[in-house]
Design a protein around this motif. Structure first.
Motif, mmCIF file in Angstrom:
data_model
loop_
_atom_site.group_PDB
_atom_site.id
_atom_site.type_symbol
_atom_site.label_atom_id
_atom_site.label_comp_id
_atom_site.label_asym_id
_atom_site.label_seq_id
_atom_site.Cartn_x
_atom_site.Cartn_y
_atom_site.Cartn_z
ATOM 1 N N ILE A 84 0.820 -1.216 0.000
ATOM 2 C CA ILE A 84 0.000 0.000 0.000
ATOM 3 C C ILE A 84 0.851 1.262 0.000
ATOM 4 O O ILE A 84 0.588 2.202 -0.754
ATOM 5 N N ARG A 85 1.862 1.297 0.854
ATOM 6 C CA ARG A 85 2.792 2.428 0.929
ATOM 7 C C ARG A 85 4.207 1.879 1.086
ATOM 8 O O ARG A 85 4.399 0.791 1.598
ATOM 9 N N GLY A 86 5.180 2.679 0.674
ATOM 10 C CA GLY A 86 6.559 2.295 0.902
ATOM 11 C C GLY A 86 6.872 2.304 2.385
ATOM 12 O O GLY A 86 6.527 3.251 3.103
ATOM 13 N N GLY A 87 7.525 1.234 2.873
ATOM 14 C CA GLY A 87 7.855 1.149 4.286
ATOM 15 C C GLY A 87 9.095 1.957 4.639
ATOM 16 O O GLY A 87 10.016 2.084 3.835
ATOM 17 N N PHE A 106 -9.918 -25.319 7.785
ATOM 18 C CA PHE A 106 -9.204 -24.134 7.336
ATOM 19 C C PHE A 106 -9.222 -23.039 8.396
ATOM 20 O O PHE A 106 -10.202 -22.888 9.136
ATOM 21 N N THR A 107 -8.138 -22.261 8.407
ATOM 22 C CA THR A 107 -8.016 -21.075 9.252
ATOM 23 C C THR A 107 -7.634 -19.901 8.363
ATOM 24 O O THR A 107 -6.745 -20.023 7.519
ATOM 25 N N THR A 108 -8.316 -18.777 8.547
ATOM 26 C CA THR A 108 -8.053 -17.585 7.748
ATOM 27 C C THR A 108 -7.607 -16.440 8.645
ATOM 28 O O THR A 108 -8.211 -16.201 9.691
ATOM 29 N N ARG A 109 -6.544 -15.765 8.234
ATOM 30 C CA ARG A 109 -6.035 -14.617 8.973
ATOM 31 C C ARG A 109 -5.828 -13.430 8.026
ATOM 32 O O ARG A 109 -5.462 -13.601 6.864
ATOM 33 N N ARG A 110 -6.068 -12.246 8.567
ATOM 34 C CA ARG A 110 -5.767 -11.014 7.844
ATOM 35 C C ARG A 110 -4.778 -10.210 8.682
ATOM 36 O O ARG A 110 -4.950 -10.082 9.896
ATOM 37 N N VAL A 111 -3.754 -9.660 8.032
ATOM 38 C CA VAL A 111 -2.714 -8.913 8.733
ATOM 39 C C VAL A 111 -2.568 -7.544 8.082
ATOM 40 O O VAL A 111 -2.502 -7.432 6.850
ATOM 41 N N ILE A 112 -2.515 -6.502 8.914
ATOM 42 C CA ILE A 112 -2.243 -5.149 8.449
ATOM 43 C C ILE A 112 -0.922 -4.703 9.066
ATOM 44 O O ILE A 112 -0.734 -4.773 10.283
ATOM 45 N N ALA A 113 -0.003 -4.259 8.220
ATOM 46 C CA ALA A 113 1.272 -3.711 8.687
ATOM 47 C C ALA A 113 1.155 -2.198 8.763
ATOM 48 O O ALA A 113 0.717 -1.549 7.798
ATOM 49 N N LYS A 118 -0.307 4.599 9.717
ATOM 50 C CA LYS A 118 -0.959 4.294 8.446
ATOM 51 C C LYS A 118 -0.598 2.886 7.984
ATOM 52 O O LYS A 118 0.505 2.394 8.244
ATOM 53 N N ALA A 119 -1.526 2.246 7.286
ATOM 54 C CA ALA A 119 -1.282 0.918 6.736
ATOM 55 C C ALA A 119 -0.306 1.016 5.574
ATOM 56 O O ALA A 119 -0.473 1.846 4.674
ATOM 57 N N ILE A 120 0.736 0.163 5.601
ATOM 58 C CA ILE A 120 1.680 0.116 4.480
ATOM 59 C C ILE A 120 1.544 -1.173 3.685
ATOM 60 O O ILE A 120 2.045 -1.271 2.563
ATOM 61 N N PHE A 121 0.844 -2.177 4.251
ATOM 62 C CA PHE A 121 0.802 -3.504 3.632
ATOM 63 C C PHE A 121 -0.360 -4.277 4.240
ATOM 64 O O PHE A 121 -0.660 -4.134 5.437
ATOM 65 N N SER A 122 -1.035 -5.066 3.417
ATOM 66 C CA SER A 122 -2.091 -5.947 3.930
ATOM 67 C C SER A 122 -1.903 -7.340 3.366
ATOM 68 O O SER A 122 -1.441 -7.506 2.225
#
Length: 301
Positions: A84-87, A106-113, A118-122
């Protein structure tokens, strides 16, 4: 973060080892995230990072964060991510894990960096209990073995000397099967494929999630080269502005990232200042272990 990993991470600010196991140990330290709260983890970047955090690093760290919230018997089989953005490599990255679902298989996970609020990666990742099923796979291309090929420092020495650049040590031993894109750029030979042997440059612990995360890290190293090679341009030698936009990986079979695997990459299309590349990972015995697709921003002046 373990004490050993904390010690290795501390060296990131002081030392740049010559290569091999010390550099790989630093990558392991980068992937050993600090748990700061339930479902919240923190990671750092090496002091000698470029102006932006390497995409493979943030993808690998995010997958570690997701995996730390999943039972060990459930193995990751796919991930889908957006850059999403440069880290900013000068500050830590906070990884927030959302436990989307824990089903019977099954197991599902969502991660926001997150950095600077601000979010840079999902990333979304899916894990599955191991179960039997139908089996088939493509054959590995017929290529020379890695031991017969020059190392990356040997490949890059001439051009690094010519442009006055320093080749930084990498945790991944990387050996091009065909001529690297900076060579074909000068010879005028355009290649539809980019094939590289890779392996972690040392010995990794036996934790399977770590091997998957190291391969995730490596998957972002040469993939977009297959786009540029078709047009005779290359990073640092031409006016190319590039960045990963999204990244998807499917893990088919168990593997060790400290054993040789072939990364067979190609680019089917480029348009609208974006290039698409896909890659297949094969173990040395020919087993297809993973598939990757990435789209990157590529502005060529």
């Amino acid at each position: 973060m373990t004490e050993a990993a904390r010690h290795a991470a501390s060296r990131l600010d002081t030392d740049v080892p010559e290569g091999g196991q010390p550099v790989l140990d630093q990558l392991v330290a980068l992937l050993d995230l600090e748990k700061i709260e339930e479902n919240i983890f923190r990671g750092v970047s090496p002091a000698h990072s470029p102006t932006r955090v390497f995409g493979g690093q943030v993808a690998g760290q995010a997958l570690v964060a997701a995996g730390r919230t999943v039972p060990e018997e459930r193995k990751v089989h796919s991930l889908h991510a957006y850059f999403i953005r440069g880290g900013d490599p000068s500050v830590p990255i906070v990884y927030e894990v959302d436990r989307i679902r824990d089903g019977r298989s099954f197991t599902t996970r969502r991660v926001i960096a997150v950095q600077h609020g601000k979010a840079i990666f999902s990333l979304s990742a899916s894990f599955q209990t191991v179960e039997p099923g139908i089996e088939h796979a493509d054959d590995m291309p017929d290529v020379p073995g890695p031991e017969s090929l020059p190392t990356l420092p040997e490949r890059t020495k001439e051009i690094a000397d010519r442009v006055g650049a320093m080749v930084m040590p990498r945790p991944i031993d990387l050996r091009y099967v065909n001529d690297p894109p900076w060579v074909t750029r000068e010879t005028g030979e355009r290649s539809a494929r980019n094939q590289v042997w890779m392996r972690a440059d040392g010995v990794l612990p036996d934790e399977q999630l770590l091997h998957v995360c190291v391969l995730t890290y490596a998957s972002d190293m040469t993939l977009l080269d297959s786009v540029l090679a078709r047009h005779g341009v290359y990073w640092g030698l031409d006016q190319v502005l590039g960045a990963s936009l999204d990244h998807a990986l499917w893990f088919h079979r168990p593997f060790r990232a400290d054993e040789w695997f072939l990364y067979d990459c190609a680019s089917p299309t480029a348009s609208g200042a974006r290039g698409l590349a896909n890659g297949r990972f094969f173990a040395a015995d020919g087993t297809l272990i993973a598939t990757v697709v990435q789209e990157g921003l590529l502005r060529v002046r």
